[in-house]
Design an enzyme around this catalytic site. Structure first.
Site, PDB file in Angstrom:
ATOM      1  CE  LYS A  92      -4.121   7.252   6.989  1.00  0.00           C
ATOM      2  NZ  LYS A  92      -4.416   5.986   6.319  1.00  0.00           N
TER       3      LYS A  92
ATOM      4  CE  LYS B  36      -3.584   2.679   0.442  1.00  0.00           C
ATOM      5  NZ  LYS B  36      -4.802   2.829  -0.292  1.00  0.00           N
TER       6      LYS B  36
END
Ligand code: NAP
Length: 297
Positions: free
Chosen positions: A238, A170
């Protein structure tokens, strides 16, 4: 098999709806209780806590914001760990730290349960349609066990390695996402400055070698100056922190991604953190006084 879903935000609500659509027995919990309403109307059972989801469900799927949030819903007061039974499976679809993932997995395994990290890509559209890409780290037998539920929410389901590997893939995904977003921003600004018809420009290039998910899905939104989020700038940042941390640990220079992190930072400073990540173009617009689409806002 009773399935639980924790975290009914932009992504989780679409994913949970698709589990219901496919006839799975579903229990849901969300910190802000009102978000459970539409799913309960659709046939899901509401839980009073994450612990109750752990107690009632054989498979617990989680999709909350950040690493501390997953830690809270799993390890915190009234968290999944308080209720979970031996043999149950936790699947974390949130995008979080690969190293924290290993600690969470160990805590769940100490209770005799199992853990898969299974972050997703494909945006709010993919969550709503059930066409997400899912990158999974963990034990192959548990991946097999999870497959009927993963197939309800995703289309491209790839077991990429051991626990933590899903989150690292990811990280790779996010480098590609933001690099693409910067390219789309620069391209549309040049088209605007050159007096081109932006919609025709998109039509002309999106089917060729320059085509991308970002261009097709976010390009039209940018032309309309529609900054509603599929994915907020705050959450994008983030993820970029996770990229920068992983790249630092691995000794890899990520020059372009670092630059994009700074551009997004400037937008957060301007109070735009809740806009979609395609508002990246606003950082470039400020530098040149040229605005994509309609008049400056
Ligand atoms: P979102 O719309 O902001 O939803 C966040 C969800 O997490 C909400 O249900 C929120 O509950 C819950 N939550 C946050 N902190 C919590 C805590 N401490 N305790 C309990 N619940 C908490 O975010 P999203 O876009 O769905 O993203 C969720 C995850 O998917 C993130 O890790 C994100 O990076 C990832 N992701 C997002 C996208 C996208 O395009 N949006 C794509 C791929 C992956 P409340 O309702 O109470 O606030």
């Amino acid at each position: 098999m009773r399935i639980g879903f924790i975290g009914l935000g932009i992504m989780g609500s679409g994913m949970a709806h698709n589990l219901l659509r496919d006839g799975h027995e579903l229990t849901v919990w969300n910190r802000t209780a009102s978000r459970m309403g539409p799913l309960v109307e659709g046939g899901a059972s509401p839980a009073v806590s994450a612990a109750e989801v752990g107690e009632f469900c054989d498979v617990v799927m989680i999709c909350v914001s950040d690493t501390p949030d997953v830690e809270q819903v799993v390890l915190g007061d009234h968290g999944v760990l308080e209720g979970i039974r031996p043999g149950s499976l936790v699947i974390d679809h949130s995008t979080i730290s690969p190293s924290a993932t290993l600690e969470l997995a160990a805590a769940v395994e100490a209770k005799g349960a199992f853990w898969l990290d299974a972050p997703v890509s494909g945006g709010s559209e993919g969550a709503a349609k059930g066409t997400l890409s899912i990158m999974i780290g963990g034990d192959a037998a548990q991946v097999e066990r999870a497959m009927p539920y993963l197939k309800s929410v995703g289309q491209t389901i790839t077991h990429v390695g051991a626990q933590g590997a899903g989150q690292l893939v990811k990280v790779v995904n996010q480098i590609l996402v933001v690099g693409n977003q910067l390219a789309v921003s620069e391209a549309l600004l040049v088209a605007e400055a050159g007096g081109l018809d932006l919609e025709k420009t998109l039509d002309a290039v999106k089917g060729g070698a320059a085509g991308s998910w970002m261009l097709s899905n976010r390009g039209p939104q940018m032309i309309q100056r529609d900054w509603r989020p599929g994915f907020t700038i705050d959450l994008q940042q983030k993820d970029l922190r996770l990229v920068l941390e992983a790249a630092d640990n691995l000794g890899v220079p990520v020059l372009g991604t670092s630059l994009i992190f700074q551009l997004y930072r400037s937008l957060q400073t301007r109070g735009l953190g809740s806009e979609g990540n395609h508002a990246l173009v606003k950082a470039l617009e400020e530098m040149c006084g040229i605005y994509v689409g309609e008049s400056p806002d």
